[in-house]
Each structure stands twice: as C-alpha cells, then as structure tokens.
Scaffold this active site. Structure first.
Site, PDB file in Angstrom:
ATOM      1  N   SER A  29      11.623  -3.682  -6.128  1.00 14.91           N
ATOM      2  CA  SER A  29      10.406  -4.735  -6.045  1.00 14.91           C
ATOM      3  C   SER A  29      10.327  -5.955  -5.663  1.00 14.91           C
ATOM      4  O   SER A  29      11.248  -6.134  -6.723  1.00 14.91           O
ATOM      5  CB  SER A  29       9.831  -4.059  -7.367  1.00 14.91           C
ATOM      6  OG  SER A  29       8.815  -4.586  -7.107  1.00 14.91           O
ATOM      7  N   HIS A  38      10.061  -2.359  -1.578  1.00 13.23           N
ATOM      8  CA  HIS A  38       8.758  -2.630  -2.195  1.00 13.23           C
ATOM      9  C   HIS A  38       7.526  -3.216  -2.553  1.00 13.23           C
ATOM     10  O   HIS A  38       8.512  -4.504  -3.033  1.00 13.23           O
ATOM     11  CB  HIS A  38       9.035  -1.821  -3.606  1.00 13.23           C
ATOM     12  CG  HIS A  38       8.161  -1.099  -4.410  1.00 13.23           C
ATOM     13  ND1 HIS A  38       6.843  -0.169  -4.223  1.00 13.23           N
ATOM     14  CD2 HIS A  38       7.124  -1.874  -5.251  1.00 13.23           C
ATOM     15  CE1 HIS A  38       5.537   0.383  -4.820  1.00 13.23           C
ATOM     16  NE2 HIS A  38       5.926  -0.591  -5.421  1.00 13.23           N
ATOM     17  N   ASP A  79       4.257  -5.483  -3.801  1.00 13.03           N
ATOM     18  CA  ASP A  79       3.424  -4.956  -5.104  1.00 13.03           C
ATOM     19  C   ASP A  79       2.301  -5.870  -4.708  1.00 13.03           C
ATOM     20  O   ASP A  79       1.870  -7.380  -4.993  1.00 13.03           O
ATOM     21  CB  ASP A  79       3.684  -5.011  -6.200  1.00 13.03           C
ATOM     22  CG  ASP A  79       5.186  -3.663  -6.726  1.00 13.03           C
ATOM     23  OD1 ASP A  79       4.063  -2.994  -7.414  1.00 13.03           O
ATOM     24  OD2 ASP A  79       6.094  -4.813  -7.042  1.00 13.03           O
ATOM     25  N   MET A 102      -1.759  -7.069  -5.478  1.00 14.85           N
ATOM     26  CA  MET A 102      -2.800  -6.748  -7.125  1.00 14.85           C
ATOM     27  C   MET A 102      -3.907  -8.044  -7.099  1.00 14.85           C
ATOM     28  O   MET A 102      -3.520  -9.141  -6.357  1.00 14.85           O
ATOM     29  CB  MET A 102      -1.763  -7.056  -8.268  1.00 14.85           C
ATOM     30  CG  MET A 102      -0.229  -6.608  -8.002  1.00 14.85           C
ATOM     31  SD  MET A 102       0.246  -6.827  -9.867  1.00 14.85           S
ATOM     32  CE  MET A 102       1.930  -5.911  -9.949  1.00 14.85           C
ATOM     33  N   HIS A 118       3.002  -1.048  -2.406  1.00 17.48           N
ATOM     34  CA  HIS A 118       1.812  -0.509  -3.138  1.00 17.48           C
ATOM     35  C   HIS A 118       0.396  -1.328  -3.811  1.00 17.48           C
ATOM     36  O   HIS A 118       1.021  -3.038  -3.997  1.00 17.48           O
ATOM     37  CB  HIS A 118       3.071  -1.083  -4.730  1.00 17.48           C
ATOM     38  CG  HIS A 118       2.391  -0.109  -5.720  1.00 17.48           C
ATOM     39  ND1 HIS A 118       2.724   0.007  -6.752  1.00 17.48           N
ATOM     40  CD2 HIS A 118       0.773   0.108  -5.635  1.00 17.48           C
ATOM     41  CE1 HIS A 118       2.231   0.293  -7.971  1.00 17.48           C
ATOM     42  NE2 HIS A 118       1.356   1.154  -7.367  1.00 17.48           N
ATOM     43  N   MET A 129      -2.677  -1.944  -5.983  1.00 13.46           N
ATOM     44  CA  MET A 129      -2.941  -2.073  -6.568  1.00 13.46           C
ATOM     45  C   MET A 129      -4.372  -2.729  -6.925  1.00 13.46           C
ATOM     46  O   MET A 129      -4.202  -3.861  -7.770  1.00 13.46           O
ATOM     47  CB  MET A 129      -1.767  -2.202  -7.764  1.00 13.46           C
ATOM     48  CG  MET A 129      -0.974  -1.832  -8.347  1.00 13.46           C
ATOM     49  SD  MET A 129       0.891  -2.081  -8.866  1.00 13.46           S
ATOM     50  CE  MET A 129       1.594  -2.873  -7.871  1.00 13.46           C
ATOM     51  N   MET A 156       3.295   6.380 -11.926  1.00 11.41           N
ATOM     52  CA  MET A 156       3.836   5.634 -12.453  1.00 11.41           C
ATOM     53  C   MET A 156       3.988   5.533 -13.446  1.00 11.41           C
ATOM     54  O   MET A 156       3.458   6.208 -14.549  1.00 11.41           O
ATOM     55  CB  MET A 156       2.183   4.848 -12.391  1.00 11.41           C
ATOM     56  CG  MET A 156       1.459   4.262 -11.300  1.00 11.41           C
ATOM     57  SD  MET A 156       2.589   3.084 -10.368  1.00 11.41           S
ATOM     58  CE  MET A 156       3.093   1.594 -11.563  1.00 11.41           C
ATOM     59  N   ASP A 191       7.678   3.902 -10.573  1.00 13.90           N
ATOM     60  CA  ASP A 191       7.660   2.056 -10.299  1.00 13.90           C
ATOM     61  C   ASP A 191       7.434   2.413 -11.825  1.00 13.90           C
ATOM     62  O   ASP A 191       6.548   2.792 -11.886  1.00 13.90           O
ATOM     63  CB  ASP A 191       6.376   2.476  -8.934  1.00 13.90           C
ATOM     64  CG  ASP A 191       6.227   0.817  -9.505  1.00 13.90           C
ATOM     65  OD1 ASP A 191       7.260   0.258  -9.910  1.00 13.90           O
ATOM     66  OD2 ASP A 191       5.745   0.625  -8.387  1.00 13.90           O
TER      67      ASP A 191
HETATM   68  C1  DX5 Z   1       5.076  -3.212 -11.547  1.00 10.28           C
HETATM   69  C2  DX5 Z   1       4.567  -2.642 -10.217  1.00 10.28           C
HETATM   70  C3  DX5 Z   1       6.210  -2.609 -10.099  1.00 10.28           C
HETATM   71  C4  DX5 Z   1       7.021  -4.015 -10.617  1.00 10.28           C
HETATM   72  C5  DX5 Z   1       8.078  -2.392 -11.405  1.00 10.28           C
HETATM   73  O1  DX5 Z   1       3.389  -2.905 -11.536  1.00 10.28           O
HETATM   74  O2  DX5 Z   1       3.988  -1.939  -9.419  1.00 10.28           O
HETATM   75  O3  DX5 Z   1       6.240  -2.235  -9.080  1.00 10.28           O
HETATM   76  O4  DX5 Z   1       7.592  -3.797  -9.842  1.00 10.28           O
HETATM   77  O5  DX5 Z   1       9.361  -3.207 -11.957  1.00 10.28           O
HETATM   78  P1  DX5 Z   1       9.778  -2.998 -13.153  1.00 10.28           P
HETATM   79  O6  DX5 Z   1      11.375  -1.924 -12.501  1.00 10.28           O
HETATM   80  O7  DX5 Z   1      10.789  -4.073 -13.634  1.00 10.28           O
HETATM   81  O8  DX5 Z   1       9.410  -1.786 -13.999  1.00 10.28           O
HETATM   82 ZN    ZN Z   2       5.488  -1.260  -7.264  1.00  6.00          ZN
END
Ligand code: DX5
Ligand code: ZN
Length: 236
Positions: A17, A42, A44, A46, A75, A77, A150, A184
């Site tokens: 990630s 990956h 993320d 947000m 991903h 969010m 998740m 994840d």
């Molecule tokens: C959090 C993200 C994850 C995050 C996971 O909302 O979707 O992808 O990077 O991080 P770790 O592996 O540290 O839990």
């Molecule tokens: Zn993620």
C-alpha cells in the site's frame, strides 16, 4: 508501461500500500517496490468525507501510472466514486474498487457496478467495511472481478487487524466466488496466514511491509506464508 493483467490463477498476490511509502520520493518508491516483487500497487484514495483523511487524486494516480510497470489497484474510499470513476480510469487505474457504503453506491450497488462496466473499467472491485452485513455483497459476486474485505475501518494505516471479518472471507468463497478476494488492513506475518487460509488471495500490506529491512525478502516471505496457508485452507 503496465504488464499483462493478473487473473485468478491460484497465485497469492502481494500488494504494497503506497499509503505507507515516502511521499517525497514516490517514483523511487514505486521502482523499489516493483524491483522487490510487488504484484500490483495498492493506491488508497480518500476524500475526507467517506473517511476522515485525504490522500491522492487522479493527477497523482496518473503520475504513478507513468512510472509504474505493475497494474494499479485503486481503492476508492470516497462518497462519490461514480463521479470520479472516469478520471481515475483515464489516469490508469486497472482495478477500480468502490465501497458498498459510499453515498453514491449504497442504495444501488448493482447500478454502480454497471456504471463502471459502461465506463470500461478493466477490473471492478467492491469493498465493504467490517460492520457491513455480508448479504449486502453476496448478490453482486457474479458481476465482480474482486471483492475487498476490509479488516479495519478504512482511513489510516497501522491499525489492528479485525479477525471477525474472516468468516465473511470464507463465506464468499463458499458462495462460489472465483475472483480475486482481497484483504486490506493490519496484514502482517501473523495475520496473512489467517487471511489466506480463509480464501483471500490478494493481500494488501502497508505498515508491516514497509517496516521490513529488506522489501524483497518481506514480499517473498508474505507470499510464501500465504501459499502455505491457502493449501491448509483447502484451496488449490
Ligand atoms: C486504509 C487503507 C489501507 C492501508 C493499510 O484505509 O485502505 O490500504 O494502507 O495499511 P496497514 O497495512 O498498515 O493496515
Ligand atoms: Zn486500501
């Protein structure tokens, strides 16, 4: 240039990630991660509404695409994934994953998936949070390339793994889902075996992977743990 997309094939995929990487050196981090054997990156996204954090938008995803040689697993969010889907696809997203709880999705999950198909998304994923009932997800399995279970409430890296979601992972496989089953949140050497044994094959890791002194050894180790546990779980 992006290589041939990975298909469900019995492989255990390890996805670092990028949330955990050094943002001041993104291109170098991508090169380092790919040289270490990452299967996909990956990313993320947000929006500060769906989750209480802000990260990357389409221009930054495009910059990642330009330097990456592995596919981007994006991903989303965000509350309005359909509003921004075209922009993320244009930016080079390979997997585009939306959340079942997002404002634009929750009342018509099937419609949201269809919209992504219409837009030509190469691969479509549906993510759900630990407190979302599985029966919100099960009716859509046959229209999905990936389900993302998740194992934390999204928003931040470094949170503790929530083992209670593993029953959902097993139930999705028991329902006959053959696509990618991603997990994840809180994945590390202790929790990856649990995920793979339950049927997950697409494993995202942020803080645990970036803590490894040698990323290549870390990825190889995580993959090996996954393969061993997968066999133990009765999966080919
Ligand atoms: C959090 C993200 C994850 C995050 C996971 O909302 O979707 O992808 O990077 O991080 P770790 O592996 O540290 O839990
Ligand atoms: Zn993620």
């Amino acid at each position: 240039m992006v290589t041939t997309p990975l298909e469900p094939d019995g492989k255990i995929l390890i996805l670092p990630s990028l949330l955990a990487c050094d943002f001041a050196r993104l291109a170098e981090e991508v090169a380092r991660i790919e040289a270490a054997g990452a299967d996909m990156l990956h990313v993320d996204v947000m929006d500060g509404h769906f989750v209480p954090n802000l990260t990357f938008g389409p221009p930054l995803v495009k910059c990642l695409f330009d330097v990456a040689t592995t596919p981007l697993d994006v991903h989303l969010m965000i509350e309005e994934p359909l509003r921004y889907a075209q922009a993320f696809l244009d930016a080079g997203a390979h997997y585009l994953t939306i959340h079942a709880e997002a404002a634009e999705v929750k009342d018509d999950i099937a419609g949201a998936i269809s919209k992504l198909r219409e837009l030509g998304a190469p691969k479509i994923g549906l993510a759900f949070n630990p407190d979302t009932p599985l029966d919100r997800i099960l009716p859509h399995l046959e229209n999905l390339d990936m389900v993302l279970v998740m194992s934390i409430f999204p928003g931040f890296g470094g949170q503790a793994f929530m083992g209670e979601v593993l029953t959902n992972v097993r139930a999705i496989r028991d329902a006959g889902f053959k696509g990618r089953l991603e997990m994840d949140g809180g994945l590390d050497e202790n929790t990856i075996p649990l995920c793979a044994e339950a049927g997950a094959d697409t494993l995202v890791s942020g803080s645990a992977l970036f803590r490894q002194p040698d990323m290549a050894k870390g990825i190889a180790h995580f993959r090996q743990l996954g393969l061993e546990a997968r066999a133990k779980g009765g999966f080919a």
